[in-house]
Design an enzyme around this catalytic site. Structure first.
Site, PDB file in Angstrom:
ATOM      1  N   ASP A 161       0.807  -1.173  -0.220  1.00  0.00           N
ATOM      2  CA  ASP A 161       0.025   0.054  -0.104  1.00  0.00           C
ATOM      3  C   ASP A 161       0.721   1.437  -0.045  1.00  0.00           C
ATOM      4  O   ASP A 161       0.502   2.272   1.000  1.00  0.00           O
ATOM      5  CB  ASP A 161      -0.783  -0.053   1.209  1.00  0.00           C
ATOM      6  CG  ASP A 161      -2.042  -1.032   1.378  1.00  0.00           C
ATOM      7  OD1 ASP A 161      -1.793  -1.939   0.217  1.00  0.00           O
ATOM      8  OD2 ASP A 161      -2.744  -1.230   2.241  1.00  0.00           O
ATOM      9  N   LYS A 218      -7.053  -4.761  -3.121  1.00  0.00           N
ATOM     10  CA  LYS A 218      -7.820  -5.370  -1.812  1.00  0.00           C
ATOM     11  C   LYS A 218      -8.618  -4.428  -1.606  1.00  0.00           C
ATOM     12  O   LYS A 218      -8.471  -3.349  -1.650  1.00  0.00           O
ATOM     13  CB  LYS A 218      -6.660  -5.853  -0.808  1.00  0.00           C
ATOM     14  CG  LYS A 218      -5.700  -4.782  -0.448  1.00  0.00           C
ATOM     15  CD  LYS A 218      -4.631  -5.484   0.581  1.00  0.00           C
ATOM     16  CE  LYS A 218      -3.851  -4.429   1.203  1.00  0.00           C
ATOM     17  NZ  LYS A 218      -4.463  -3.471   1.956  1.00  0.00           N
ATOM     18  N   CYS A 248      -1.753  -3.412   7.663  1.00  0.00           N
ATOM     19  CA  CYS A 248      -1.526  -4.199   6.501  1.00  0.00           C
ATOM     20  C   CYS A 248      -0.495  -4.880   6.455  1.00  0.00           C
ATOM     21  O   CYS A 248      -0.645  -6.199   5.920  1.00  0.00           O
ATOM     22  CB  CYS A 248      -2.130  -3.265   5.151  1.00  0.00           C
ATOM     23  SG  CYS A 248      -3.506  -2.590   5.142  1.00  0.00           S
TER      24      CYS A 248
END
Ligand SMILES: [Zn+2]
Length: 204
Positions: A15, A113, A158
């Site tokens: 990310d 995601k 994450c």
């Protein structure tokens, strides 16, 4: 583990998106600092994959989707407790784009995601209902990769869940902490490091 990274290791950059960096909707403290570190680290790996948080508008993880609720409160969703976040990484918006200084020209896969409207996904492997796969484990297996090194944002969400799920799926997992930064809600970074160590994740 004695083999150099290039033999089996894959770098998964978690990310590295504008909304998690300075000025973003869910800015991780020091988030921008990971970008040059990730760029450097990526040169040591033959294979680089990237994840991208990719929510539809009105996603269930957004506080704005729950009347009367504020960001960082926890609510019960169908699959269990879920922390509510500010709206972030909305599909096809500048906040969801990769940081402009990210330099990963050889990246082989972008795995998105969090696109199911009712399920959040911290992990690169499995969504927050702990059942819905992202497909990453199958991709890694099919390509013959048995170990992954993780870096990116955020250490305590994450990256953490990706590391734990990677171990559970049978992969060797390393986390390059120097190229991660955490959100740190109520000591969550320290807890994340302990949980990763307990799961056999190698912190490097
Ligand atoms: Zn998200």
């Amino acid at each position: 583990m004695n083999k150099p990274h290039r033999d089996h290791g894959v770098l998964v950059v978690v990310d590295p998106q504008n909304d998690f960096c300075s000025g973003g909707a869910l800015a991780v403290p020091g988030g921008d600092e990971v970008v040059p570190r990730v760029n450097r680290l990526a040169r040591e790996f033959a294979h680089v994959l990237v994840t991208q948080d990719w929510h539809p508008p009105g996603h269930a993880s957004f506080a704005s989707a729950h009347p009367g609720r504020q960001p960082y409160e926890t609510v019960a969703l169908d699959y269990g407790p879920q922390i509510l976040w500010p709206d972030h990484c909305v599909q096809d918006t500048p906040g969801a784009a990769f940081h402009p200084e990210l330099d990963l020209p050889g990246a082989e896969l972008v795995i998105r995601k969090g696109f199911h409207p009712a399920i959040d996904s911290y992990s690169a492997f499995r969504e927050n209902d702990r059942k819905t796969p992202t497909g990453l484990a199958g991709y890694l297996r099919e390509r013959g990769f048995d170990t992954v090194t993780l870096c990116g944002l955020a250490t305590d969400f994450c990256v953490l869940y990706s590391a734990l799920d990677g171990r559970e799926a049978g992969f060797g997992v390393r986390v390059a902490l120097d190229a991660c930064r955490g959100i740190d809600i109520d000591g969550s970074v320290e807890k994340a490091l302990a949980a990763m160590r307990a799961a056999g994740v190698e912190l490097i």
